[in-house]
Motif scaffolding. Structure first.
Motif, PDB file in Angstrom:
ATOM      1  N   ILE A  17       0.841  -1.196   0.000  1.00  0.00           N
ATOM      2  CA  ILE A  17       0.000   0.000   0.000  1.00  0.00           C
ATOM      3  C   ILE A  17       0.880   1.251   0.000  1.00  0.00           C
ATOM      4  CG2 ILE A  17      -1.659   1.347   1.366  1.00  0.00           C
ATOM      5  CD1 ILE A  17      -2.928  -1.268   2.237  1.00  0.00           C
ATOM      6  N   GLY A  18       0.580   2.170  -0.905  1.00  0.00           N
ATOM      7  CA  GLY A  18       1.352   3.400  -1.045  1.00  0.00           C
ATOM      8  C   GLY A  18       2.509   3.297  -2.012  1.00  0.00           C
ATOM      9  N   SER A  19       2.745   2.101  -2.564  1.00  0.00           N
ATOM     10  CA  SER A  19       3.901   1.876  -3.428  1.00  0.00           C
ATOM     11  C   SER A  19       3.527   1.928  -4.904  1.00  0.00           C
ATOM     12  CB  SER A  19       4.528   0.507  -3.125  1.00  0.00           C
ATOM     13  OG  SER A  19       4.935   0.411  -1.792  1.00  0.00           O
ATOM     14  N   ASP A  20       4.564   2.110  -5.743  1.00  0.00           N
ATOM     15  CA  ASP A  20       4.421   1.951  -7.187  1.00  0.00           C
ATOM     16  C   ASP A  20       4.603   0.464  -7.474  1.00  0.00           C
ATOM     17  OD1 ASP A  20       4.580   1.878  -9.931  1.00  0.00           O
ATOM     18  OD2 ASP A  20       6.023   3.508 -10.110  1.00  0.00           O
ATOM     19  N   ILE A  21       3.545  -0.176  -7.965  1.00  0.00           N
ATOM     20  CA  ILE A  21       3.585  -1.638  -8.156  1.00  0.00           C
ATOM     21  C   ILE A  21       3.685  -2.013  -9.629  1.00  0.00           C
ATOM     22  CG2 ILE A  21       2.345  -2.165  -6.022  1.00  0.00           C
ATOM     23  CD1 ILE A  21      -0.188  -2.542  -7.788  1.00  0.00           C
ATOM     24  N   THR A  22       4.145  -1.067 -10.464  1.00  0.00           N
ATOM     25  CA  THR A  22       4.178  -1.299 -11.910  1.00  0.00           C
ATOM     26  C   THR A  22       4.884  -2.595 -12.268  1.00  0.00           C
ATOM     27  OG1 THR A  22       4.263   1.092 -12.204  1.00  0.00           O
ATOM     28  CG2 THR A  22       4.754  -0.266 -14.118  1.00  0.00           C
ATOM     29  N   SER A  23       6.024  -2.858 -11.621  1.00  0.00           N
ATOM     30  CA  SER A  23       6.763  -4.075 -11.974  1.00  0.00           C
ATOM     31  C   SER A  23       7.235  -4.833 -10.742  1.00  0.00           C
ATOM     32  CB  SER A  23       7.979  -3.704 -12.846  1.00  0.00           C
ATOM     33  OG  SER A  23       8.808  -2.784 -12.151  1.00  0.00           O
ATOM     34  N   MET A  24       6.637  -4.547  -9.571  1.00  0.00           N
ATOM     35  CA  MET A  24       7.090  -5.166  -8.332  1.00  0.00           C
ATOM     36  C   MET A  24       6.440  -6.513  -8.061  1.00  0.00           C
ATOM     37  SD  MET A  24       6.794  -1.921  -5.767  1.00  0.00           S
ATOM     38  CE  MET A  24       6.835  -3.054  -4.403  1.00  0.00           C
ATOM     39  N   THR A  62       2.410   4.102 -10.880  1.00  0.00           N
ATOM     40  CA  THR A  62       1.222   3.698 -10.150  1.00  0.00           C
ATOM     41  C   THR A  62       1.375   3.982  -8.663  1.00  0.00           C
ATOM     42  OG1 THR A  62       2.019   1.432  -9.767  1.00  0.00           O
ATOM     43  CG2 THR A  62       0.749   1.834 -11.786  1.00  0.00           C
ATOM     44  N   LYS A  63       0.240   4.065  -7.999  1.00  0.00           N
ATOM     45  CA  LYS A  63       0.218   4.172  -6.538  1.00  0.00           C
ATOM     46  C   LYS A  63      -0.883   3.255  -6.036  1.00  0.00           C
ATOM     47  CE  LYS A  63       0.185   7.379  -2.648  1.00  0.00           C
ATOM     48  NZ  LYS A  63       0.069   8.798  -2.221  1.00  0.00           N
ATOM     49  N   PHE A  64      -0.474   2.197  -5.360  1.00  0.00           N
ATOM     50  CA  PHE A  64      -1.424   1.217  -4.849  1.00  0.00           C
ATOM     51  C   PHE A  64      -1.999   1.712  -3.531  1.00  0.00           C
ATOM     52  CE2 PHE A  64      -2.159  -2.824  -2.425  1.00  0.00           C
ATOM     53  CZ  PHE A  64      -3.261  -3.250  -3.161  1.00  0.00           C
TER      54      PHE A  64
END
Length: 454
Positions: A75-82, A192-194
Motif C-alpha cells: 500500500i502506497g507503493s508503485d507496483i508497476t513491476s514489483m 502507479t500508486k497502490f
C-alpha cells in the motif's frame, strides 16, 4: 481563458445539474429509478458486488483473501513491476497489443489531416484520442510484455503498426503507426500508486501525431486513471481530470475535462471542454461521453453556444459483441487475430506468447505456469546479461537524448528508427526466405532467446 475555464459557461450548468442529481440520488436509492442511464456503483465496494465478481469467474473468496494478504504490504507503493499477479485477473492481451487499440478509429486522424478548418481539425484529433477510453474501461489486466517483445499489425485502414517493449525496469514500451495521412509515435510509461482496494495510474507517456498534408504536429497529455475495488467489490475504472491536446505548429489547443464518477454513477463517462485558438479564445465547445460519442458546436468568447448553431456528432462507438467474456470490442478481437498480422511474423510477437494463448483458450493452469516460466527466463536472461556486462538494445526504436516533462514526472523518449519498414520491405520481397502462413506457427517455440537477439 483562465476566467472562462473557472466559470465553465455552458458546461458549468451541465455539471451543476448532474451534481444536484447525484446529491438527490445519494439520499435515496429509490431515486435511481427516476434517472435513465445512471449505474449503481459503490465506490468503496461491497459484498454484493464481490459476489457478482465471483459469479463472473474473477475471484474465488480464497483467492481474494490470499491476494489481499500479499498486497497489503505494498500500500502506497508503485507496483508497476514489483508484483507478480495471479493470471485469473488477466485478459489474453499484452500491454503493447493494447497500445494498438488507439488505431480502431484512426479514420478520425485521416479526417483531421484532410480538414481545412484548424479548430475542427482539433475536434477530429481529440475525438480520436478519446475513442480508446471505451476499450480502457475493461477491468481485466493485460500481460506485462517481456523485454524485447513486439507486436505488429497490418490490414487496418492502410496502417502499419509496430510496438516493442524497450525497457523492463522501469517498464516502457514504444510504438509507431503510419498510413498515408498521419504518423503516430508513442513512448509509454506508467507510474502507479497502490492504495489497497484501488490503484492510481499516471501516464508518464509522450504521444505525438504528425498530420502529413501540412506537417502539423499534435501533442497529447491524457488524464490519470483510477482502478477501483480491486479486491473488495465490483471492479470499475474511471479517468477523472484534464485531457490536453496541443497543436505544436499553430498553438491551437483542446482542454477537455473528464468528469469523476460519483455515487450511483452520477457524472460517469462525461467529457466536456473547449477548442481554443492560438490567442486562447474558445472557438468550439465539445461534449459527450467517452463510452458513447462526442459532439461539437461553435461558441462565443464566454463559451456559450452560438445562436443558430447546433451540436454535431463527430464520433460514436461502434457496435460491440454481446456478453463477451473479456468485454472485447470487435476490433480487440482483430488485434489478437492473425488476420491483422503480416504473413512472416516476428518471432517475438505477442500473439505467440504461450501464456496469452493458453488464457485465450481458457486454460488458466497452463496460462499461470507459462507466465511464471516466462518471468523466470526473463530474470535469468537479465542476470546473464549483467554478468557479461551486456546492455539490451531495442531493435526498432532508439533511445534519444530528449527528456519530456509530464505532470507526473520526467520521461526519456524513444524514437522509431525506420528499420522495421526496411525489414518488412526486404522480407516481403525476398524469394530467398521461405514463405509461411502465420497461422501455422507453433506457440510452444516462443522462447525468450528470440527476444534478446538484435
Amino acid at each position: 481563458m483562465e476566467s472562462n475555464q473557472k466559470q465553465g459557461g455552458f458546461f458549468a450548468s451541465i455539471a451543476a445539474g448532474f451534481s444536484s442529481i447525484g446529491s438527490a440520488v445519494h439520499k435515496s436509492v429509490n431515486g435511481v429509478l427516476g434517472y435513465e442511464g445512471l449505474e449503481v456503483i459503490n465506490p468503496e465496494g461491497g459484498t454484493e458486488d464481490a459476489e457478482e465478481e465471483a459469479r463472473r469467474g474473477r475471484w474465488r473468496q480464497e483467492d481474494r483473501d490470499s491476494y489481499w494478504k500479499m498486497m497489503q504490504k505494498h500500500i502506497g507503493s508503485d507496483i508497476t513491476s514489483m508484483v507478480s499477479l495471479p493470471v485469473i485477473i488477466f485478459e489474453p492481451m499484452t500491454m503493447i497489443q493494447k497500445m494498438a487499440e488507439l488505431m480502431e478509429y484512426c479514420h478520425l486522424l485521416d479526417l483531421a489531416d484532410q480538414c481545412e478548418d484548424p479548430q475542427l481539425r482539433m475536434v477530429y484529433a481529440t475525438s480520436w484520442a478519446i475513442s480508446v477510453y471505451f476499450a480502457y474501461q475493461r477491468t481485466w489486466k493485460p500481460f506485462n510484455p517481456i523485454l524485447g517483445e513486439t507486436y505488429e499489425m497490418v490490414n487496418h485502414g492502410g496502417i502499419t503498426f509496430i510496438s516493442e517493449q524497450v525497457s523492463h525496469h522501469p517498464p516502457m514500451s514504444a510504438g509507431h503507426a503510419e498510413n498515408e495521412h498521419f504518423t503516430y509515435d508513442v513512448t509509454s510509461k506508467v507510474k502507479t500508486k497502490f492504495l489497497g482496494n484501488s490503484v492510481d495510474i499516471y501516464p508518464l507517456g509522450r504521444t505525438k501525431v504528425t498530420l502529413k498534408r501540412d506537417g502539423v504536429v499534435l501533442d497529447l497529455v491524457p488524464p490519470p486513471t483510477k482502478a477501483n475495488n480491486l479486491i473488495f467489490g465490483r471492479i470499475w475504472v474511471d479517468s477523472p481530470g484534464e485531457m490536453i491536446m496541443t497543436n505544436l505548429t499553430t498553438n491551437d489547443k483542446v482542454v477537455l475535462y473528464f468528469q469523476p464518477c460519483g455515487w450511483f454513477g452520477a457524472g460517469r463517462y462525461e467529457v466536456d471542454g473547449y477548442v481554443y485558438n492560438a490567442q486562447e479564445e474558445p472557438k468550439l465547445l465539445m461534449t459527450g461521453k467517452w463510452n458513447e460519442s462526442m459532439s461539437y458546436q461553435p461558441c462565443d468568447l464566454d463559451g456559450e453556444p452560438l445562436s443558430g448553431t447546433e451540436l454535431k456528432e463527430v464520433w460514436r462507438v461502434a457496435p460491440v459483441p454481446e456478453n463477451d467474456k473479456f468485454q472485447y470490442t470487435h476490433f480487440a478481437h482483430k488485434i489478437n487475430s492473425f488476420d491483422t498480422a503480416p504473413k512472416k511474423l516476428l518471432a517475438s510477437d505477442s500473439r505467440l506468447r504461450p501464456d496469452r494463448c493458453a488464457l485465450e483458450k481458457g486454460d488458466l493452469s497452463k496460462a499461470s505456469s507459462e507466465k511464471s516460466s516466462l518471468e523466470e527466463r526473463q530474470r535469468a536472461e537479465k542476470r546473464n546479461r549483467e554478468a557479461n556486462e551486456h546492455q539490451f538494445t531495442p531493435r526498432w526504436f532508439d533511445l534519444t537524448d530528449q527528456v519530456k516533462s509530464t505532470p507526473w514526472g520526467e520521461l526519456e523518449i524513444y524514437e522509431y528508427n525506420g528499420k522495421y519498414t526496411e525489414h518488412r520491405a526486404v522480407i516481403d520481397n525476398s524469394d530467398c526466405i521461405e514463405e509461411a502462413d502465420a497461422k501455422s506457427i507453433e506457440f510452444s517455440p516462443w522462447q525468450y532467446s528470440h527476444l534478446s537477439v538484435n
